[in-house]
Design a protein around this motif. Structure first.
Motif, PDB file in Angstrom:
ATOM      1  N   ASN A 158       0.805  -1.225   0.000  1.00  0.00           N
ATOM      2  CA  ASN A 158       0.000   0.000   0.000  1.00  0.00           C
ATOM      3  C   ASN A 158       0.841   1.279   0.000  1.00  0.00           C
ATOM      4  N   GLN A 159       2.157   1.154  -0.236  1.00  0.00           N
ATOM      5  CA  GLN A 159       3.007   2.361  -0.250  1.00  0.00           C
ATOM      6  C   GLN A 159       3.194   2.851  -1.689  1.00  0.00           C
ATOM      7  N   GLN A 186      -4.999   1.725  12.886  1.00  0.00           N
ATOM      8  CA  GLN A 186      -5.105   0.602  11.967  1.00  0.00           C
ATOM      9  C   GLN A 186      -6.232  -0.326  12.434  1.00  0.00           C
ATOM     10  N   TYR A 198      -5.242   2.551   5.206  1.00  0.00           N
ATOM     11  CA  TYR A 198      -4.265   3.644   5.055  1.00  0.00           C
ATOM     12  C   TYR A 198      -4.658   4.608   3.928  1.00  0.00           C
ATOM     13  N   ASN A 257       1.288   7.602  13.110  1.00  0.00           N
ATOM     14  CA  ASN A 257       2.102   6.887  12.129  1.00  0.00           C
ATOM     15  C   ASN A 257       3.548   7.360  12.195  1.00  0.00           C
ATOM     16  N   ASN A 258       4.373   6.868  11.259  1.00  0.00           N
ATOM     17  CA  ASN A 258       5.739   7.367  11.143  1.00  0.00           C
ATOM     18  C   ASN A 258       5.748   8.592  10.215  1.00  0.00           C
ATOM     19  N   ARG A 313       5.713   4.916  15.748  1.00  0.00           N
ATOM     20  CA  ARG A 313       4.421   5.565  15.491  1.00  0.00           C
ATOM     21  C   ARG A 313       4.170   6.669  16.513  1.00  0.00           C
ATOM     22  N   GLN A 345      -4.772  -2.968   2.665  1.00  0.00           N
ATOM     23  CA  GLN A 345      -3.925  -4.032   3.244  1.00  0.00           C
ATOM     24  C   GLN A 345      -4.729  -5.259   3.693  1.00  0.00           C
ATOM     25  N   ALA A 367       9.259   0.057   9.800  1.00  0.00           N
ATOM     26  CA  ALA A 367       8.231   1.095   9.608  1.00  0.00           C
ATOM     27  C   ALA A 367       8.354   2.146  10.712  1.00  0.00           C
ATOM     28  N   ARG A 413      -7.426   8.258  13.729  1.00  0.00           N
ATOM     29  CA  ARG A 413      -7.401   7.041  12.907  1.00  0.00           C
ATOM     30  C   ARG A 413      -6.358   6.071  13.437  1.00  0.00           C
ATOM     31  N   SER A 453       1.027  -4.922   7.806  1.00  0.00           N
ATOM     32  CA  SER A 453       1.490  -4.391   9.090  1.00  0.00           C
ATOM     33  C   SER A 453       1.144  -5.412  10.175  1.00  0.00           C
ATOM     34  N   ASP A 476       6.386  -4.001   9.424  1.00  0.00           N
ATOM     35  CA  ASP A 476       5.564  -4.710   8.435  1.00  0.00           C
ATOM     36  C   ASP A 476       6.171  -6.092   8.221  1.00  0.00           C
TER      37      ASP A 476
END
Ligand code: GCU
Length: 330
Positions: A34-35, A175, A196, A213-214, A150, A73, A147, A173, A91, A240
């Motif tokens: 998903n990146q 996951q 995501y 997130n990061n 967070r 994902q 990853a 939000r 993840s 991940d």
């Protein structure tokens, strides 16, 4: 039917027959994540693709699909279960729904440091059984991907998160993970699980007040255009996992299986190195986007979520992994 029509029909059927033969010889391996195309995970997967094609003398044609092209994902992990996709990036937050062995990694403040985290992820005595825990569900882990850590970030309509109290009343939000949802409950915020790819629009349309997130979420996913306050509270280090359909992996002959597993390990080394640079670039770029970074005191966050360690380790399987992880941190 005229003679030349019969000839064309005959010719077409031969072509179709021949192309179906080449397709079955040249096996296609579909890989989903998903990146975006600049993300270290995508770059590492391109290297994985190239090396495996070379090492198998092009017997396999690996195809990498970034950007949720084959689904979010959760969907791509499910498609990897059934074998519709061969390999996907999941993840650990999401994987806990497929086996509880993964839940422990979702615990906030589980690792004392990045070194502690690396020592666990690189320890086959811990990770091999975790990777195998989903084998009956249809897939196994073949390596892990960094990853970062967070952290909470909020939109301009809100305020920076400096204490857990700042999360009160905010929709954040997370996951799609029960442990992550429970963590938000303990912190006093309102957990809003979604995939995501939906987060940018949700932030922009104020469906949510923030996310966690990061730093690459700010730049590669452009969240920094709408979320300007990023607080380094470091509540979790959640990597991940590169997962593969179990039938596909264990259906290979021993040499091919080894090529896939060895190349996955190399991919991990490449991705971890690329990640270090990526974070530096992301912070610089986010600042240019107008994002401000904050450094709240960690202890108040930690105190709120520590009960979750106790709750989750009531399960003996989880407790066992938890204790192995704790030992590595001593
Ligand atoms: C990180 C992680 C992804 C995950 C995403 C998310 O980017 O690398 O695997 O999907 O966070 O928050 O959903």
């Amino acid at each position: 039917m005229k003679n030349n029509q019969i000839f064309i029909l005959f010719f077409l059927s031969i072509l179709i027959f021949l192309s179906s033969c080449t397709k079955s010889q040249k096996n296609i391996i579909r890989i989903a994540h998903n990146q975006g195309k600049e993300h270290p995970t995508h770059l590492a997967l391109l290297q994985f693709e190239q090396k495996i094609e070379e090492r198998t003398n092009e017997r396999y044609d690996l195809q990498v699909f970034p950007n949720e092209l084959l689904g979010g994902q959760r969907e791509t992990v499910e498609l990897t279960q059934t074998g519709a996709i061969d390999i996907a990036v999941g993840s650990i937050s999401l994987l806990e729904s497929f086996n509880k062995a993964y839940s422990v990694f979702n615990l906030p403040y589980l690792f004392n440091s990045r070194e502690h985290f690396f020592s666990v992820m690189n320890d086959p005595n811990i990770m091999n059984s975790v990777y195998q825990s989903t084998r009956n569900a249809g897939f196994v882990g073949i390596t892990w991907l960094d990853a970062g850590s967070r952290n909470f970030y909020t939109t301009q309509a809100n305020h920076p998160i400096m204490t857990p109290e700042d999360l009160k009343g905010l929709k954040i939000r997370v996951q799609q993970s029960p442990t992550n949802i429970r963590m938000m409950e303990l912190l006093g915020g309102s957990a809003t699980p979604m995939s995501y790819g939906e987060v940018y629009t949700a932030l922009q349309q104020k469906v949510i007040d923030g996310a966690e997130n990061n730093e690459t979420a700010l730049t590669r996913n452009k969240h920094g255009e709408v979320a300007k306050y990023f607080s380094y509270n470091h509540h979790a280090i959640i990597p991940d996992i590169l997962i593969m359909n179990a039938k596909r992996l264990y259906g290979f002959d021993a040499d091919t299986q080894k090529i896939f597993l060895d190349t996955a390990k190399e991919m991990n080394l490449f991705q971890v190195e690329a990640w270090k640079e990526e974070i530096q670039v992301a912070v610089k770029e986010a600042k240019v986007m107008g994002v401000q970074f904050y450094y709240p005191e960690i202890l108040p966050f930690k105190e709120k979520v520590l009960p979750l360690h106790h709750e989750i380790t009531q399960d003996p399987i989880i407790k066992n992994i938890y204790e192995q992880i704790q030992e590595k941190g001593n």
